[in-house]
Scaffold this motif. Structure first.
Motif, PDB file in Angstrom:
ATOM      1  N   ALA A   1       1.791   8.167  19.417  1.00 44.79           N
ATOM      2  CA  ALA A   1       1.868   8.530  18.006  1.00 44.79           C
ATOM      3  C   ALA A   1       0.664   9.397  17.636  1.00 44.79           C
ATOM      4  CB  ALA A   1       1.910   7.283  17.138  1.00 44.79           C
ATOM      5  N   LEU A   2      -0.473   9.017  18.101  1.00 48.69           N
ATOM      6  CA  LEU A   2      -1.663   9.829  17.837  1.00 48.69           C
ATOM      7  C   LEU A   2      -1.539  11.187  18.514  1.00 48.69           C
ATOM      8  CD1 LEU A   2      -4.372   7.072  18.113  1.00 48.69           C
ATOM      9  CD2 LEU A   2      -3.698   8.345  16.080  1.00 48.69           C
TER      10      LEU A   2
ATOM     11  N   VAL B   1       1.155  12.770  18.934  1.00 47.75           N
ATOM     12  CA  VAL B   1       1.989  13.580  18.044  1.00 47.75           C
ATOM     13  C   VAL B   1       1.120  14.197  16.968  1.00 47.75           C
ATOM     14  CG1 VAL B   1       3.829  13.498  16.334  1.00 47.75           C
ATOM     15  CG2 VAL B   1       4.055  12.224  18.438  1.00 47.75           C
ATOM     16  N   LEU B   2       0.232  13.396  16.453  1.00 47.72           N
ATOM     17  CA  LEU B   2      -0.601  13.856  15.344  1.00 47.72           C
ATOM     18  C   LEU B   2      -1.500  15.010  15.785  1.00 47.72           C
ATOM     19  CD1 LEU B   2      -1.635  13.558  12.521  1.00 47.72           C
ATOM     20  CD2 LEU B   2      -3.052  11.675  13.273  1.00 47.72           C
ATOM     21  N   PHE B   3      -2.049  14.895  16.980  1.00 49.66           N
ATOM     22  CA  PHE B   3      -3.061  15.874  17.356  1.00 49.66           C
ATOM     23  C   PHE B   3      -2.505  17.038  18.156  1.00 49.66           C
ATOM     24  CE2 PHE B   3      -5.636  12.019  16.649  1.00 49.66           C
ATOM     25  CZ  PHE B   3      -6.339  12.501  15.562  1.00 49.66           C
ATOM     26  N   ALA B   4      -1.268  16.895  18.622  1.00 43.71           N
ATOM     27  CA  ALA B   4      -0.715  18.020  19.374  1.00 43.71           C
ATOM     28  C   ALA B   4      -0.451  19.177  18.428  1.00 43.71           C
ATOM     29  CB  ALA B   4       0.585  17.592  20.061  1.00 43.71           C
ATOM     30  N   THR B   5      -0.525  20.373  18.987  1.00 52.84           N
ATOM     31  CA  THR B   5      -0.257  21.540  18.146  1.00 52.84           C
ATOM     32  C   THR B   5       1.077  22.174  18.501  1.00 52.84           C
ATOM     33  OG1 THR B   5      -1.595  22.763  19.714  1.00 52.84           O
ATOM     34  CG2 THR B   5      -2.629  22.105  17.650  1.00 52.84           C
ATOM     35  N   ASN B   6       1.489  22.009  19.735  1.00 51.23           N
ATOM     36  CA  ASN B   6       2.750  22.594  20.150  1.00 51.23           C
ATOM     37  C   ASN B   6       3.896  21.697  19.694  1.00 51.23           C
ATOM     38  OD1 ASN B   6       5.100  22.991  21.732  1.00 51.23           O
ATOM     39  ND2 ASN B   6       3.886  24.274  23.103  1.00 51.23           N
TER      40      ASN B   6
ATOM     41  N   ARG C   1       5.945  19.810  22.395  1.00 53.10           N
ATOM     42  CA  ARG C   1       5.181  18.691  22.957  1.00 53.10           C
ATOM     43  C   ARG C   1       5.117  17.545  21.973  1.00 53.10           C
ATOM     44  NH1 ARG C   1       0.173  20.581  26.698  1.00 53.10           N
ATOM     45  NH2 ARG C   1       1.391  21.943  28.041  1.00 53.10           N
ATOM     46  N   MET C   2       4.985  17.891  20.722  1.00 53.14           N
ATOM     47  CA  MET C   2       5.018  16.825  19.728  1.00 53.14           C
ATOM     48  C   MET C   2       6.306  16.025  19.840  1.00 53.14           C
ATOM     49  SD  MET C   2       3.538  18.698  16.374  1.00 53.14           S
ATOM     50  CE  MET C   2       4.397  17.673  15.233  1.00 53.14           C
TER      51      MET C   2
END
Lengths: 821, 446, 206, 111
Positions: free
Chosen positions: C24-25, C27-32, C35-36
């Motif tokens: 979950a984190l 998801v939060l920090f991914a930019t692509n 990938r999220m």
């Protein structure tokens, strides 16, 4: 027997289904709506099949039994085998329901007091309002079944006939008898399917009427029959005459219905029920089934007396005490049969008479009896199959049917009224028919006359004679109408003076019509055999003769009216036949175009002719015949001698009329009158054709009187229509001059006031308030719009912050006020 | 000896329970053993199926197929191919998203493999006896398409992307009729537990749900069509149509990673065929219930029971392989459909058919023609066991115990009338699970 | 290392919980965006495992089926349909990050504090052995609950309540209609407006 | 390691739920990509579901919600699916009209 209500119910519903199918699909059924006829024919034939199956079931359960030898044996001997049909049915009633009847109490019943076998019950209870129960119920006895068979058989024939007669309606039509405003002939699309739609609805209404188990339901179907006849008489709605005739039929019937409603109100307000079973039981309680004023009517009439008793008992009396006291007084003071002052009639007797006369009023309207007969001749504006159906087997028969059905309810005084009305009607109509030249009008007056016969028979206590004449008449009258339709179809005119000699062109029609004329004249070999009319008309005359012996005064009037009517009937029927079919063609143009009708019209004629000949014949080696079948339905107590209270007359037992002392003179007189009528007609119109004109000139005042139909239409115009016009003219002037002034004035005042109020209340108060409020909202919106920056993510943050703040606030609240941990 | 196996090998939990300090190790060892077994089923199965496909296609095309490698029938051909694939260079395109590109085959394979977790091979021979097994299998096999999408997207090639899109569209669409088809046996049995469903069909082959009523017979074919489509087999193999789409979503893959996709595909084929075998063909129950007649199938004796189960497993595998072979047969017989035809087949034919069958089965269950032959041998002469009884889910028993009025509804099969309208309603709902099939071996191996 | 008397429920809970939270984190920090989606699927799948651990097998599988199999495929579709290089990753300003982190952190603290504030929640169930097999077999009972019948309330003491056995039939119907409307609405919203654009083009040509 | 020995309680689940919720909420608050926002929504809903399941689990509490917890979770999942479909449709429409999926650009109606 339990299946009878279902079978007959389905027989009633089949035409209704056909009506809806044609109503919904209508013109799209086949080319020009042609298949609508097949739908309608299918429905009525189905109904007919169901009716005859019901007849079979009925016979299987209630075979009309051959009578025992008893004191009528002498009569039988005198009458001999030839008169078997009449003499045997006289006795059949004695044990006609020795088999297990649904009615149940047949064993304990006395000779003249047994209840007829029947099946009655309810299909569905529509509503219960207080004591009143409105239900769809049925009352099935042999009369019902006979009516079903008769109606469906004739209606089937007429349906088939109509496919031929109405085939012009399959295409667009130019109606030469109707004109538009600019003088053109009316051009309209064909209404073939519409015709059959109405026919189906009509059959549904008539069958429903016959099946109905209570008076209210009868009334509903009664009105349905009325509206159907309205539609059908006014079928050529573009013709002024047709619409007038339809209106006339409808309005005149309303007059009768008004009386009927009074009768219904009298019945319900005093007895609280409409069901036949309960009414008959109330009027003629078992086991003796002697007519008496029912309790309800006695109490309803004796309200003053009841109030006195209540006053005597004082305010503390319980309802039970009051009830006991009333019953006690009613017995001791003999309220029912003799009035409190020792004079007749007793309490409630007048109410009984009012109820009976009221119901009979409906019959008068529907069956075109004396004061209200004027609609029927005009109703000939409808297509001929309609005339045949409406005015022979169904609508007018409905009135007689109801009179017969309601027979046990009629007090002697009512029967007297019925007999008088019937006698007047039969004589009057017969005389008018002599001079009529329109072939259908002759038949129309003949119908009225024959209906008068039926009413007269019932009024004289000849229940079986009347009902039998109803059935036989239906067959030969529909035959005659269809024949006349066939003629009209061939020569395109109704006027007999333009016909003549048609027997060569259309032999089938001519000979079947001859059978019809013979049947209606009551032709037959005395004491041996005859056409159907022979049996029924002789029965009426026998009853008349019997009545004459018991009540010499009025009885003589009735009897000789009937006998004279019989002669006149024979005369005008043969006059019609001779003028139409014999002699030289009077209009060659029409004669050359005449042709025999297609098979679809001839076949029903032949079928009906067969029935007109033989419907009343005894079936060899069995006790089954029309009369014994109908005898089963004779109302309980219908054979009791009745003594009038207000009129000093005795209504004799119908079975006594089969004594040789009545049969022989009546039969001979009937034969003689019929023969003389036929001979007279033959003389006037075949042997000495010029005589007719001479006689007409010699008796020109009478002739004018008759041609103008006894000036009834003019009389009604003077009595009712003109005064109404005057009164309504006055009312209209009052309306325009005074009421309109008031209304306009108040409208003006209101308008002025509204203007002023609008300015004050609306503009100033309401608008002002709304505007101020809107201004506030606007500035509030301006103030808060800054927050709405359209940034989704900020909104999410707001939500989160809001949630946090809520948590904090609630926590503070809990800690501070709720003392939470 | 049998006791030993029972206690110490097959039920390792008990074995390790004797050694408290090593309790946790028991789980690990047991899990590893089962994983290895299952993994081998999938991997060896894939090898076998690829070989089988070659032979089948050869025969259909009037060839011999592989003949040389490994002696007769070329039965080692696939192994040789696999070795070759292992030695291939592991390529990653320049435009690819390296993380997702690597992860995609594993996602696919793991999803396919996870389906075996709940797929019973015989009565009680299942890794995880979950009461929503049918649903679980469908769900995890649905995840397989996610790997495909990832592969297509991460390859950085439009061929791959298009192929993945098509496959995703197809698979997602076909999940609808597939789910509807699967629901029908579930509806009849009143449970999603595959072991229960399988046991309910014990007895003569006429007890198989395929012959339960006309609707299940029809719906099997719908199921098979949809299953074929959802595992991307011909004639629905649009996603990897070489002639039109180069090679679909795995255009850029090579070597072992590529073979993972294929293992996933063959694994899925076997899984859906096995599911069909359990749902419609009686699972591990043979056409003639010999082991039930012998009394081994529910014997107290561990040996006899496991022998019966072994034969049951053979039965099951045979049926599943038959299904796979059928798919191969279809592949080499029918031409490939266009994408619009694929979608038409799904939306205009499979979905309505499945829905009609669904309604039909519901009505059948509610207005069950008692005279139908099926009922006769559920109750009558063909009932092969001595101690079969109506086995229901525990909650039904609970209701029977707690609430008498409902019981009449539940036990309506025995002829008691439901007592009130409300009970009638319940009867309608509960009848679905109780009056049906019902016949489950008492006790089973649970 | 791992203690000998390990509660395997706990072990798997921590395993799944860690996976859930970490991804979950991620998801939060991914930019692509793709990938999220990938991380999200793992997070949701692991939380499905949590559901199953908690005895909600049906729910867990349903989570896999609908969320993971359905919703995320939809999401990825969306990504692909709108996929252009410039949208794959969009940077967020640092200030917003800080703002969100502060609020989120506060919320997290609040929630975690609340989670441990109720005694009943922090105490484990003592009589685990009392959990009957019935309570763990939820699929059919859930289905019946949606049909308006609640077998789990058959032992309800109050006869009125037991008779009512208020199921979720109405809700089920509402949700069904809702789904239908949503399907139609989504198809309507997402349809290509070729006619409009053609008309506009024609207008512009004129 | 003590935690592995200790029995799991509702609170443990609630913490996971809290993390999912907060992560999702922050995700919604920070992502500029509309699909990212959508994923945040999914996380938030999932966090709520974890709570429902925990309260409905018979393993965690004696007085558990039972089927009600799971049924509510069912509805949440179903509605989430519906919401995703509509949101995607909106996203596509947004993209069609604005050729972007940046939610910061969706401010035509700002006050």
């Amino acid at each position: 027997m339990e299946s009878l209500p279902v079978l007959l119910g389905l027989a009633v519903l089949a035409p209704l289904a056909s009506f809806f199918v044609i109503l919904l699909l209508g013109p799209s059924l086949g080319h020009g709506g042609k298949s609508a006829a097949y739908v309608a024919i299918g429905a009525i034939v189905l109904a007919g099949l169901l009716s005859f199956i019901s007849l079979g079931i009925w016979l299987a359960n209630h075979w009309p039994e051959a009578p025992h030898d008893d004191h009528h044996a002498a009569a039988s001997e005198h009458a001999g085998d030839a008169h078997e049909g009449e003499s045997q049915n006289a006795k059949s009633a004695h044990d006609s329901h020795a088999s297990e009847g649904v009615a149940g109490d047949s064993h304990a019943a006395s000779h003249h007091g047994s209840t007829p076998p029947k099946v009655s019950g309810e299909y569905y209870v529509l509503a219960k309002i207080g004591d009143l129960q409105l239900s769809i119920s049925y009352y099935i006895d042999s009369l019902t079944i006979a009516m079903f068979c008769m109606v469906t058989l004739i209606a089937s024939c007429i349906h088939v006939y109509a496919t031929g007669y109405m085939h012009d309606e399959l295409h667009d039509i130019t109606d030469h008898e109707a004109h538009t405003a600019d003088g053109e002939h009316v051009h309209r699309p064909g209404r073939f399917h519409r015709f059959f739609q109405y026919l189906s609805l009509f059959c549904f209404s008539m069958l429903g009427l016959v099946l109905a188990g209570n008076v209210l339901m009868v009334f509903v179907f009664w009105e349905l029959v009325g509206i159907c006849s309205y539609f059908l008489i006014g079928f050529y709605i573009e013709r002024k005459s047709a619409t007038n005739a339809a209106n006339k039929a409808f309005i005149v019937n309303r007059v009768g219905d008004f009386g009927m409603i009074i009768g219904l109100m009298a019945i319900w307000s005093s007895l609280g029920t409409f069901a036949f079973d309960e009414l008959f039981e109330a009027v003629r309680p078992g086991p003796s089934h002697v007519l008496q004023t029912p309790d309800g009517m006695v109490y309803a009439s004796a309200q003053d007396r009841v109030r006195d008793i209540a006053r005597e008992l004082g305010p503390d009396a319980t309802p039970d005490q009051l009830e006991t006291a009333i019953q006690e007084r009613a017995t001791t003071e003999n309220w029912r049969n003799v009035g409190p002052d020792g004079k007749a009639p007793g309490y409630g007797y007048w109410l009984l008479i009012v109820a009976g006369v009221g119901i009979f009023c409906g019959c008068v309207g529907k069956s075109a009896q004396f004061p209200l007969h004027v609609w029927l001749p005009d109703a000939m504006e409808g297509p001929t199959p309609v005339s045949a159906l409406v005015h022979s087997a169904t609508m007018v028969a409905a009135g007689v049917y109801l009179a017969a059905r309601f027979y046990p309810f009629f007090a002697p005084e009512v029967l007297f009224v019925i007999a008088i009305v019937g006698a007047i009607t039969l004589f009057m109509a017969a005389t008018i028919a002599i001079t009529a030249t329109d072939i259908k009008r002759v038949l129309a007056y003949s119908t009225i006359s024959q209906l008068g016969y039926m009413m007269l028979a019932i009024g004289m206590g000849g229940w079986l004679a009347g009902v039998m004449h109803l059935v036989t008449h239906a067959f030969f009258k529909s035959l005659l109408f269809l024949c006349s339709g066939s003629v009209i179809h061939a020569v395109h005119t109704n006027e007999m003076p333009e016909m003549g000699g048609l027997i060569k062109k259309m032999p089938w029609t001519a000979y079947t019509m001859l059978i019809g004329c013979l049947a209606i004249a009551g032709a037959g070999i005395p004491f041996v055999i005859g056409l159907s009319g022979y049996y029924s008309k002789d029965a009426i005359l026998e009853q008349g003769h019997l009545f004459m012996t018991t009540n010499p005064g009025w009885g003589a009037v009735f009897f000789w009216a009937a006998a004279g009517g019989a002669a006149i009937t024979a005369f005008y029927m043969f006059r019609m036949w001779y003028m139409t079919f014999l002699g030289k063609p009077r209009n060659h143009h029409r004669y050359d175009h005449a042709h025999e009708s297609p098979w679809s019209m001839v076949a029903p004629l032949v079928i009906l002719a067969v029935f007109a000949v033989g419907v009343a014949w005894p079936i060899p080696f069995s006790s089954l015949r029309l009369s014994t079948l109908l005898e089963q339905a004779r109302p309980a107590g219908g054979l009791n001698d009745m003594q009038g209270v207000l009129v000093n007359m005795v209504w004799p037992n119908e079975h006594d009329s089969h004594a040789a002392s009545h049969v022989i003179p009546a039969t001979l007189i009937a034969f003689g009158t019929a023969l003389s009528g036929i001979l007279l007609a033959t003389m006037f119109y075949v042997w000495q054709p010029h005589l007719a004109g001479e006689v007409r000139q010699q008796f020109s005042p009478i002739h004018r009187f008759l041609v103008n139909k006894w000036w009834f239409d003019e009389l009604y115009d003077w009595i009712f229509v003109k005064p109404t016009h005057v009164v309504s003219g006055v009312a209209a002037r009052f309306d325009r001059n005074w009421i309109d002034w008031i209304v306009d004035g108040s409208a003006k005042v209101t308008r002025r006031f509204a203007y002023g109020w609008e300015w004050l209340a609306d503009r100033v108060v309401v608008d002002g308030f709304v505007n101020v409020f809107a201004g506030w909202m606007y500035s509030l919106g301006l103030a808060t719009r800054r927050v709405q920056r359209g940034n989704l993510r900020e909104y999410v943050l707001f939500i989160l912050v809001g949630a946090l703040v809520l948590f904090v606030v609630i926590s503070i609240f809990r800690v501070t006020y709720a003392g939470g941990s | 000896m049998g006791q030993f196996f029972n206690n110490y090998l097959i039920d390792p939990l008990a074995f390790w329970a004797d050694l408290p300090e090593n309790y946790w190790l028991g789980y690990v060892v047991a899990a590893l053993i089962q994983c290895v077994i299952l993994l081998n089923v999938v991997a060896v199965g894939a090898l076998f199926f690829i070989w089988l496909e070659r032979k089948v296609s050869g025969r259909i095309q009037d060839r011999l197929g592989p003949t040389r490698v490994g002696g007769r029938f070329g039965w080692l051909q696939t192994l040789a191919d696999g070795l070759k694939l292992l030695t291939k260079e592991d390529l990653t395109p320049e435009n690819a998203d390296p993380l997702l590109f690597r992860a995609a085959p594993y996602v696919s394979f793991a999803a396919s493999f996870a389906a075996y977790l709940a797929l019973p091979f015989s009565n009680g021979w299942v890794a995880w006896d979950v009461n929503v097994a049918v649903f679980f299998i469908l769900a995890v096999m649905g995840i397989e398409v996610f790997g495909v999408i990832l592969a297509g997207y991460s390859s950085g090639s439009k061929w791959s992307l298009f192929g993945a899109m098509r496959e995703a569209a197809q698979v997602v669409s076909y999940e609808v009729p597939l789910g509807l088809c699967v629901v029908i046996p579930v509806l009849i049995c009143g449970t999603m537990n595959l072991i229960t469903i399988g046991n309910m069909q014990a007895g003569l082959f006429t007890n198989w749900l395929l012959f339960h009523d006309p609707f299940t017979f029809c719906v099997f074919f719908v199921y098979f069509t949809c299953a074929t489509a959802s595992v991307n087999r011909a004639p629905f193999d649009l996603a990897e149509a070489e002639s039109e789409l180069v090679a679909g979503f795995h255009t850029e893959y090579s070597g072992l990673r590529w073979s993972f996709f294929f293992m996933a595909e063959y694994g899925s084929m076997f899984a859906v065929s096995g599911l069909a075998a359990i749902l419609f063909f009686g699972g591990w129950n043979g056409p003639i219930p010999i082991f039930h007649w012998l009394g081994w199938a529910n014997s107290e004796n561990w040996y006899l029971l496991q022998i019966a189960n072994l034969f049951g497993a053979l039965n099951f595998v045979f049926k599943a392989v038959l299904g796979v072979t059928l798919m191969m047969w279809a592949r080499w017989t029918l031409p490939r459909l266009r994408i619009d035809q694929v979608m038409t087949t799904c939306l205009k034919y499979c979905v309505p058919l499945a829905a009609i069958c669904f309604i039909g089965v519901v009505l059948w269950q509610l207005y069950y023609p008692w005279w139908f032959i099926n009922d006769i041998h559920l109750n009558g002469w063909a009932k092969p066991f001595a101690h079969r009884s109506e086995v229901r889910e525990p909650w039904v028993l609970q209701i029977e115990r707690e609430s008498p009025p409902v019981r009449t509804g539940v036990t309506n099969r025995s002829g008691e009338a439901a007592s009130s309208p409300r009970d009638q309603v319940r009867l309608g709902a509960l009848g679905v699970s109780s009056r049906l099939l019902v016949e489950r071996a008492e006790g089973g191996v649970r | 290392m791992i203690p000998s008397i390990t509660d395997w429920h706990s072990f798997f809970f921590y395993l799944f919980a860690t996976v859930t939270c970490v991804f979950a984190l991620a998801v939060l920090f991914a930019t692509n965006i793709v990938r999220m989606a990938f991380y999200l699927i793992i997070s949701l799948g692991a939380s499905a495992g949590l559901f199953i651990l908690a005895g909600a097998e049906f729910l867990g599988v349903m989570q896999l089926m609908i969320y993971v199999g359905g919703t995320l495929v939809l999401l990825v579709f969306g990504v692909m349909l709108t996929a252009q290089e410039r949208f794959i990753s969009m940077k967020t300003r640092g200030g917003e990050w800080v703002m969100a982190a502060i609020v989120g952190g506060a919320l997290l603290v609040l929630l975690v504090q609340t989670a441990f504030s109720i005694d009943d929640w922090t105490a484990p169930r003592a009589d685990l052995s009392a959990v009957s097999a019935i309570e763990t077999q939820t699929a059919t009972r859930l289905g019946l609950g949606l049909l308006g019948i609640r077998p789990d309330q058959a032992e309800e003491a109050d006869p009125v309540l037991r008779q009512g056995m208020s199921g979720y039939l109405l809700l089920f119907e509402i949700v069904s209609v809702h789904l239908l409307v949503v399907l139609i609405g989504a198809a309507y919203l997402a349809r290509s407006k070729r006619v409009t654009s053609l008309a506009r083009a024609a207008e512009m040509r004129r | 390691m003590v935690p592995l020995v200790a029995q799991i309680t509702v609170s443990h689940y609630l913490v996971v739920g809290a993390v999912l919720f907060v992560t999702g909420a922050v995700c919604m608050a920070t992502k500029r990509n509309i699909l990212g926002v959508l994923m945040g929504v999914e996380l938030v809903l999932n966090g709520a579901n974890v709570n429902f399941i925990a309260f409905g689990s018979p393993f965690l509490r004696e007085h558990h919600l039972g089927l009600d917890g799971q049924l509510i979770a069912v509805f949440v999942i179903v509605l989430a699916a519906a919401e995703a479909a509509v949101a995607l449709a909106i996203a596509l429409n947004f993209y069609n009209n604005h050729t972007t999926i940046d939610v910061d650009r969706a401010e035509d109606l700002k006050g």
